[in-house]
Design a protein around this motif. Structure first.
Motif, short mmCIF file in Angstrom:
data_model
loop_
_atom_site.label_atom_id
_atom_site.label_comp_id
_atom_site.label_asym_id
_atom_site.label_seq_id
_atom_site.Cartn_x
_atom_site.Cartn_y
_atom_site.Cartn_z
N ARG A 170 0.84 -1.20 0.00
CA ARG A 170 0.00 0.00 0.00
C ARG A 170 0.87 1.25 0.00
NH1 ARG A 170 -5.68 -0.54 2.80
NH2 ARG A 170 -5.59 1.65 2.25
N ASP A 205 -0.30 4.26 0.57
CA ASP A 205 -0.78 5.21 1.57
C ASP A 205 -0.47 4.81 3.00
OD1 ASP A 205 -2.50 3.05 1.49
OD2 ASP A 205 -4.34 4.25 1.58
N TYR A 260 2.92 -5.47 -6.11
CA TYR A 260 1.58 -5.31 -6.67
C TYR A 260 0.69 -6.52 -6.40
CZ TYR A 260 3.79 -1.46 -9.24
OH TYR A 260 4.45 -0.32 -9.59
N ILE A 316 -3.06 -4.28 -2.38
CA ILE A 316 -4.02 -3.20 -2.61
C ILE A 316 -3.61 -2.29 -3.78
CG2 ILE A 316 -5.10 -1.15 -1.61
CD1 ILE A 316 -6.09 -3.75 -0.41
N THR A 317 -2.41 -1.73 -3.75
CA THR A 317 -1.99 -0.76 -4.76
C THR A 317 -1.62 -1.46 -6.07
OG1 THR A 317 -1.16 0.77 -3.08
CG2 THR A 317 -0.33 1.07 -5.32
N THR A 318 -2.14 -0.95 -7.18
CA THR A 318 -1.78 -1.47 -8.49
C THR A 318 -0.77 -0.54 -9.15
OG1 THR A 318 -3.50 -0.24 -9.68
CG2 THR A 318 -4.13 -2.37 -8.73
N ALA A 326 -1.12 1.01 -11.85
CA ALA A 326 -1.84 2.19 -12.35
C ALA A 326 -2.10 3.20 -11.23
CB ALA A 326 -3.15 1.77 -13.00
N ASP A 327 -2.20 2.73 -9.99
CA ASP A 327 -2.48 3.63 -8.86
C ASP A 327 -1.31 4.53 -8.51
OD1 ASP A 327 -5.03 2.55 -8.45
OD2 ASP A 327 -4.27 1.03 -7.07
N VAL A 328 -0.10 4.07 -8.78
CA VAL A 328 1.10 4.76 -8.28
C VAL A 328 1.18 6.20 -8.77
CG1 VAL A 328 3.63 4.75 -8.28
CG2 VAL A 328 2.37 2.60 -8.03
N ARG A 380 -0.96 8.37 -9.00
CA ARG A 380 -1.80 9.30 -8.25
C ARG A 380 -1.09 9.90 -7.05
NH1 ARG A 380 -5.43 7.52 -5.45
NH2 ARG A 380 -5.15 5.27 -5.45
N PHE A 381 0.01 9.29 -6.64
CA PHE A 381 0.69 9.72 -5.43
C PHE A 381 1.85 10.65 -5.75
CE2 PHE A 381 -1.48 5.82 -4.36
CZ PHE A 381 -1.97 6.06 -3.08
N ARG A 434 7.19 8.23 -4.59
CA ARG A 434 7.43 6.97 -5.27
C ARG A 434 8.18 6.00 -4.35
NH1 ARG A 434 4.34 8.88 -8.01
NH2 ARG A 434 4.27 9.28 -10.26
#
Length: 278
Positions: free
Chosen positions: A220, A222, A239, A242-244, A246-248, A250-251, A254
């Motif tokens: 995760r 977050d 991966y 929870i985090t994919t 594609a999600d990365v 958004r943050f 890194r």
């Protein structure tokens, strides 16, 4: 999916990593099923004599309980290699007020940790109200907690997770109940578990590790990755939880490295490699 390799300006080699912290759910196991590569990774650490801790925000179980549950799933993790939000909370409170008094909402994992830290568990004039995870939140206990906080008890929560999994679906968890208590008292809790880097620092102390030579593996962004980053650790995202990938994007931060699962990391340990970023 393949993950492109890219050189990182703060490159650390595997030889730099002396100790390992890893999340449990989504990294080593998923719904009580072992994730491929998890047993191999633990074996490599043990054979290399590397210190490690398996971290979880779940405060329900004692390390002995977790050890037995993981063994039933096919993972052999010693009790002393498990670090829960309950243990981190007990360690924090022991430093804050040795021999203190606490009103506790939680299960054996939390009550046992606080007892062993020297706390007296009581509902009469406690120094702290400590909220943890339980499958049977009592309206009466929550009401008592609210009144004690309004009377001056300090509010502590083991972790901020608003929901937890069950066979029937999501369940309200510590974060959701903490929000209810906060709404009634206008007092927000101090949360010890992830993403508070306090939990990672207590874990480092537990195994006498240094942040510069320790890596954190999580699923995760977050919680695991941001807390690891803030604690100064080398961060590795997998991966398998929870985090994919594609999600990365958004943050605004890194991980240092990213892999499909711990199977990729286990295969690469001990071999020269470039950092693999999302």
């Amino acid at each position: 999916m393949g993950i492109p390799q890219q050189r990182h300006s703060r490159q650390r080699t595997p030889a730099d990593i002396e100790c390992w912290l890893t999340d449990m759910d989504g990294v080593l196991v998923h719904e009580n099923q072992v994730i491929p590569g998890a047993a191999e990774l633990l074996r490599r650490w043990s054979e290399a004599g590397q210190r490690f801790l398996v971290l979880t925000n779940n405060s329900i179980y004692t390390p002995r309980d977790l050890c037995a549950r993981l063994k039933a799933s096919g993972l052999d993790v010693p009790e002393e290699s498990l670090w829960t939000s309950a243990l981190a909370t007990a360690e924090f409170l022991k430093r804050q007020q040795p021999g203190g008094r606490a009103f506790v909402i939680g299960e054996a994992g939390l009550t046992t940790a606080l007892h062993e830290a020297g706390f007296v568990l009581t509902d009469r004039d406690p120094d702290y109200v400590v909220l943890g995870e339980t499958r049977t939140y009592s309206f009466e206990a929550i009401t008592r907690a609210i009144r004690l906080i309004l009377d001056g008890a300090r509010f502590i929560a083991t972790n901020p997770d608003p929901t937890g999994p069950s066979a029937e679906g999501l369940l309200p968890a510590t974060g959701a109940v903490a929000a209810l208590i906060t709404a009634a008292t206008h007092r927000a809790p101090y949360v010890v578990g992830k993403p508070n880097p306090m939990m990672f620092r207590s874990a480092l102390n537990r195994i006498d590790a240094h942040s510069e030579t320790t890596a954190m593996i999580g699923d995760r962004m977050d919680t695991d990755i941001i807390a690891g980053m803030e604690a100064g650790l080398h961060t590795i995202l997998v991966y398998s939880g929870i985090t994919t990938a594609a999600d990365v994007a958004r943050f605004p931060f890194r991980p240092d490295e990213a892999f499909d699962s711990v199977a990729d990391l286990a295969a690469l340990l001990g071999e020269p490699r470039e950092l693999r970023q999302p």
